[in-house]
Design an enzyme around this catalytic site. Structure first.
Site, PDB file in Angstrom:
ATOM      1  N   CYS A  60       0.832  -1.220   0.000  1.00 24.15           N
ATOM      2  CA  CYS A  60       0.000   0.000   0.000  1.00 24.15           C
ATOM      3  C   CYS A  60       0.857   1.257   0.000  1.00 24.15           C
ATOM      4  O   CYS A  60       1.696   1.465   0.866  1.00 24.15           O
ATOM      5  CB  CYS A  60      -0.949  -0.056   1.189  1.00 24.15           C
ATOM      6  SG  CYS A  60      -1.329   1.501   1.989  1.00 24.15           S
ATOM      7  N   CYS A  63       0.779   3.586   2.967  1.00 29.96           N
ATOM      8  CA  CYS A  63       1.471   2.990   4.128  1.00 29.96           C
ATOM      9  C   CYS A  63       2.971   3.217   4.006  1.00 29.96           C
ATOM     10  O   CYS A  63       3.649   3.509   4.979  1.00 29.96           O
ATOM     11  CB  CYS A  63       1.196   1.491   4.226  1.00 29.96           C
ATOM     12  SG  CYS A  63      -0.549   1.061   4.227  1.00 29.96           S
ATOM     13  N   CYS A 405      -2.403   2.346  -8.731  1.00 34.40           N
ATOM     14  CA  CYS A 405      -2.537   1.349  -7.659  1.00 34.40           C
ATOM     15  C   CYS A 405      -1.546   0.210  -7.841  1.00 34.40           C
ATOM     16  O   CYS A 405      -1.558  -0.499  -8.848  1.00 34.40           O
ATOM     17  CB  CYS A 405      -3.975   0.839  -7.655  1.00 34.40           C
ATOM     18  SG  CYS A 405      -4.209  -0.787  -6.967  1.00 34.40           S
ATOM     19  N   CYS A 408      -2.886  -3.266  -8.374  1.00 32.87           N
ATOM     20  CA  CYS A 408      -3.430  -3.494  -9.714  1.00 32.87           C
ATOM     21  C   CYS A 408      -2.300  -3.846 -10.682  1.00 32.87           C
ATOM     22  O   CYS A 408      -2.461  -4.694 -11.555  1.00 32.87           O
ATOM     23  CB  CYS A 408      -4.152  -2.252 -10.212  1.00 32.87           C
ATOM     24  SG  CYS A 408      -5.459  -1.679  -9.113  1.00 32.87           S
TER      25      CYS A 408
END
Ligand code: NAG
Ligand code: NAG
Ligand code: NAG
Length: 495
Positions: A60, A63, A405, A408
């Site tokens: 992420c 993060c 992303c 993805c």
């Protein structure tokens, strides 16, 4: 739930800041942030009156940006008296998923403040850079409300950038005081609280009141509000209502960000006016917009004005382009959008009224339908979604993705392989749709993060795919859920 958390989570408020902040460099040394997992979580948490836990996923992006800041904050807070402990849990690990479920982790990163050995959990609502984290957690680990004993106390605590809530009491006991204290406990992660015996110490408002009253200081509009209804629910409602500005300002000023987050989290329709604040016409837009916001107060629309300079994230999220400014966009709760570009100050009020009266049709954002669509994974856009997914009579497996992303990107080659393996099968389509550049019908697809995967069988069954994101997993799933194509004549090549 298990797969719910392995997505690129997007909270709009986070996405729109994504381009305004750059993370610090990583440092390799002693780690101050504790690493917890299912085997030692309860053990460690139960030993602490106050501990902060970040639930993260290795892939992420938000993060990764947070990690060095969180670590720096942990190192500073380790010498606080008493030390404040920061910990992290890799919620992407299968074994830790029950913990993520227990703490209602719906996206990454989720940070929880755990009190009383973990018996109480509160959402972290503070800043995401080291100094901000430190300040916020120092306050969170102290009393919920600070006593104000002097003008100096008040001027140290109350500034013109944030909301501050003070209870004025003749004595620090009784039901009103208790109710104020429970309000402070309940809302402490979001607002700061103080209590005093003397309203004279306070910077604004009638100074001769003996209380009990609650005075909310705010950096906008009327600057302070007094309440006298001490029912906890009534207090909470008043706080929520008074803390949203008539017009929320979105620019690069970090002290505005909490209000921008509130704006995006509130349940109203959202009107957003974007323009270049440095431009000479900006002032007349601001004053006209404010008039409109006041005129439509209480009618279920919240108003934001955004500076072009700070809005790249929002532009990307909504698929807007700079050439369109000044522009106004209204997004309804159901996701429908209404847009007017190349706006003039005098257009605002009539246009909002037209919208209110239902005289404007929503616009659907769509990329152009691609002229050739010869790759194994077919490109679907908003304008071709109906035809390819619902009218083709085929079994369609579709990915909703975002170009930024990471998760993805990881899935892309897998999806390619899946598509290649079905290439000679005329009844199956593997497709993808860039959900940042195309509007998705929210009544059909529940896309809260990326990637979101759906399967629609030839006979029309629509299923969200929550299983393993491996080639075998997906192929196996399609095999189990597909049915015979309903139309023989059309073939994939016609896409
Ligand atoms: C918790 O256990 C994991 C391994 O299961 C370990 O890596 C981690 O350091 C432990 N945390 C603490 C604070 O002891
Ligand atoms: C305190 O709050 C409780 C719960 O909302 C309420 O029943 C009670 O009447 C309140 N007390 C006062 C003095 O308002
Ligand atoms: C905003 O307007 C100023 C002044 O006209 C100009 O210098 C600046 O480049 C503009 N900013 C953007 C992002 O267009």
């Amino acid at each position: 739930m298990a797969s719910r958390v392995s997505i690129c989570f997007f909270v709009l408020a986070l996405s729109i800041f994504a381009f305004t902040k750059i993370g610090a460099e990583e440092t390799e040394s002693k780690e101050f942030v504790l690493t917890l997992d299912h085997s030692n979580f309860s053990d460690i948490v139960s030993k602490h009156d106050f501990i902060v836990v970040e639930f993260y996923a290795p892939w992420c992006g938000h993060c990764k940006k947070l990690a060095p800041e969180f670590e720096k904050a942990a190192s500073i807070l380790s010498s606080h008296d008493p030390p404040v402990i920061l910990a992290k849990v890799d919620a992407n690990e299968e074994v830790n998923k029950p913990l993520a479920t227990e703490f209602e982790v719906q996206g990454f990163p989720t940070i929880k403040i755990l009190r009383n050995g973990g018996k109480q959990a509160q959402e972290y609502k503070g800043p995401r850079e080291a100094d901000g984290i430190v300040d916020y957690l120092k306050k969170q680990s102290g009393p919920a409300s600070a006593e104000i004993k002097s003008v100096e106390d008040a001027s140290r605590l109350i500034d013109d950038k944030k909301i501050f809530i003070v209870g004025v009491f003749p004595k620090f006991s009784g039901e009103e005081f208790e109710n104020f204290t429970s309000l402070a406990e309940k809302l402490r992660s979001e607002y700061e609280f103080g209590h005093t015996l003397d309203a004279k110490f306070l910077p604004r408002g009638e100074s001769s009141v003996a209380g009990p009253i609650v005075r909310l200081f705010k950096p906008f509009d009327e600057l302070f509000v007094d309440f006298q209804d001490f029912h906890v629910d009534a207090l909470e409602k008043l706080v929520e209502e008074s803390s949203l500005p008539v017009v929320t300002v979105f620019n690069s000023e970090p002290s505005n960000h909490p209000f921008v987050i509130k704006f995006f989290n509130n349940p109203n329709a959202k009107a957003m006016l974007f323009l270049n604040f440095s431009h000479e016409v900006a002032d007349s837009f601001k004053s006209k917009y404010r008039e409109v916001a006041e005129q439509f107060k209480g009618e279920g629309i919240s108003f934001l004005i955004g500076d072009l300079d700070a809005s790249q994230g929002a532009f990307q999220y909504f698929g807007l382009v700079e050439d369109q400014v000044p522009l106004i966009l209204i997004q309804k709760v159901n996701g429908e959008k209404y847009l007017k570009a190349h706006l003039e100050p005098d257009h605002i009020a009539p246009w909002v009224k037209e919208y209110k009266d239902g005289n404007i049709s929503p616009y659907r954002k769509s990329e152009p339908i691609p002229e050739s669509n010869n790759e194994p994974v077919k490109v679907v856009v908003a304008d071709s979604l109906q035809d390819i997914v619902f009218n083709s009579g085929k079994n369609v497996f579709i990915e909703f993705y975002a170009p930024w992303c990471g998760h993805c990107k990881k899935l892309a080659p897998i999806l390619d392989e899946v598509a290649v393996s079905f290439e000679s099968d005329p009844d199956v389509i593997i497709a993808k749709l860039d959900a940042t550049a195309n509007d998705i019908p929210s009544d059909l697809f529940d896309v809260k993060g990326y990637p979101t995967l759906y399967f629609k069988s030839a006979s029309g069954k629509l299923l969200q795919y929550d299983n393993d994101r491996s080639k075998e997993g997906i192929i196996d799933y399609i095999g189990k859920n597909r049915d015979k194509a309903t139309s023989q004549e059309s073939s994939k090549d016609e896409l």
